[in-house]
Design a protein around this motif. Sequence first.
Motif, PDB file in Angstrom:
ATOM      1  N   GLU A   1       8.157   8.375 -13.471  1.00 40.92           N
ATOM      2  CA  GLU A   1       9.297   9.886 -12.502  1.00 40.92           C
ATOM      3  C   GLU A   1       9.005  11.057 -13.596  1.00 40.92           C
ATOM      4  O   GLU A   1       9.330  10.778 -15.276  1.00 40.92           O
ATOM      5  CB  GLU A   1      10.225   9.296 -12.776  1.00 40.92           C
ATOM      6  CG  GLU A   1      10.563   8.614 -10.831  1.00 40.92           C
ATOM      7  CD  GLU A   1      11.936   8.765 -11.001  1.00 40.92           C
ATOM      8  OE1 GLU A   1      12.993   9.648 -11.505  1.00 40.92           O
ATOM      9  OE2 GLU A   1      12.339   7.117 -10.581  1.00 40.92           O
ATOM     10  N   ASN A   2       9.358  12.265 -13.102  1.00 40.97           N
ATOM     11  CA  ASN A   2       9.131  13.689 -13.682  1.00 40.97           C
ATOM     12  C   ASN A   2      10.971  13.820 -13.815  1.00 40.97           C
ATOM     13  O   ASN A   2      11.428  13.535 -13.450  1.00 40.97           O
ATOM     14  CB  ASN A   2       8.733  14.796 -13.479  1.00 40.97           C
ATOM     15  CG  ASN A   2       7.396  14.482 -13.054  1.00 40.97           C
ATOM     16  OD1 ASN A   2       6.610  14.149 -13.414  1.00 40.97           O
ATOM     17  ND2 ASN A   2       6.925  15.365 -11.836  1.00 40.97           N
TER      18      ASN A   2
ATOM     19  N   ASP B   1       0.935  -0.991  -0.234  1.00 45.92           N
ATOM     20  CA  ASP B   1      -0.342   0.402   0.035  1.00 45.92           C
ATOM     21  C   ASP B   1       0.695   1.319  -0.003  1.00 45.92           C
ATOM     22  O   ASP B   1       1.873   0.982   0.381  1.00 45.92           O
ATOM     23  CB  ASP B   1      -0.674  -0.258   1.274  1.00 45.92           C
ATOM     24  CG  ASP B   1      -1.712  -0.681   1.355  1.00 45.92           C
ATOM     25  OD1 ASP B   1      -2.114  -1.362   0.323  1.00 45.92           O
ATOM     26  OD2 ASP B   1      -2.587  -1.284   2.318  1.00 45.92           O
ATOM     27  N   GLY B   2      -0.105   2.289  -0.882  1.00 48.83           N
ATOM     28  CA  GLY B   2       0.895   4.013  -0.692  1.00 48.83           C
ATOM     29  C   GLY B   2       2.397   3.921  -2.169  1.00 48.83           C
ATOM     30  O   GLY B   2       2.909   4.267  -1.863  1.00 48.83           O
ATOM     31  N   VAL B   3       2.361   2.268  -2.447  1.00 45.06           N
ATOM     32  CA  VAL B   3       4.122   2.232  -3.503  1.00 45.06           C
ATOM     33  C   VAL B   3       2.862   3.553  -4.222  1.00 45.06           C
ATOM     34  O   VAL B   3       1.632   3.307  -4.803  1.00 45.06           O
ATOM     35  CB  VAL B   3       4.059   0.996  -3.861  1.00 45.06           C
ATOM     36  CG1 VAL B   3       4.867   1.050  -5.257  1.00 45.06           C
ATOM     37  CG2 VAL B   3       4.500  -0.028  -3.183  1.00 45.06           C
ATOM     38  N   ASP B   4       3.985   3.788  -4.862  1.00 44.95           N
ATOM     39  CA  ASP B   4       3.662   5.434  -5.912  1.00 44.95           C
ATOM     40  C   ASP B   4       4.786   4.379  -7.266  1.00 44.95           C
ATOM     41  O   ASP B   4       5.484   4.242  -7.457  1.00 44.95           O
ATOM     42  CB  ASP B   4       5.245   6.859  -5.841  1.00 44.95           C
ATOM     43  CG  ASP B   4       4.481   7.115  -7.013  1.00 44.95           C
ATOM     44  OD1 ASP B   4       3.553   6.923  -7.751  1.00 44.95           O
ATOM     45  OD2 ASP B   4       5.376   8.513  -6.999  1.00 44.95           O
ATOM     46  N   VAL B   5       3.198   4.381  -8.681  1.00 45.78           N
ATOM     47  CA  VAL B   5       3.724   3.799  -9.463  1.00 45.78           C
ATOM     48  C   VAL B   5       3.415   4.244 -10.796  1.00 45.78           C
ATOM     49  O   VAL B   5       3.537   4.350 -12.226  1.00 45.78           O
ATOM     50  CB  VAL B   5       2.838   2.398 -10.049  1.00 45.78           C
ATOM     51  CG1 VAL B   5       3.167   1.081  -9.111  1.00 45.78           C
ATOM     52  CG2 VAL B   5       1.573   3.137  -9.922  1.00 45.78           C
ATOM     53  N   GLY B   6       3.335   5.383  -9.985  1.00 47.92           N
ATOM     54  CA  GLY B   6       3.435   6.759 -11.507  1.00 47.92           C
ATOM     55  C   GLY B   6       5.324   7.068 -12.378  1.00 47.92           C
ATOM     56  O   GLY B   6       5.717   6.357 -11.523  1.00 47.92           O
TER      57      GLY B   6
END
Length: 114
Positions: A105-106, A98-103
């Motif tokens: 990267e900029n 939970d809470g893993v950012d799979v977006g």
Amino acid sequence: MRPDLAAWLDAHPDVKAVPGTDLYVVAARPLATDAAMVQGCLVASGVPAVLGDANLVQAYAGAVMGLGGVRVMVPQRYLQQALEVLAAYDRGEFALDDGVDVGVENDTSDNGSH
């Protein structure tokens, strides 16, 4: 069929041969998205996998049980590896915390384009 393959299939009754092909059904899921996740985990683990009946299941959702769900199929030579990956999937080894950012990267580098 080779005797060793026949014995292996007898020991794994859920695995079914697809007639006329080198493919075997190693899993079936009622939702196409679930089957696609299983397929992705197999492919990421080096097991070529394809889906069968995904369009039928999506078009005729009420008949999913009669259709047997979306089939996940692999070539014969990957059967054992596929079952190992599926066992790991069922144990949750592919789950994200939970809470893993799979977006994405900029990119902060200046490449000259604005």
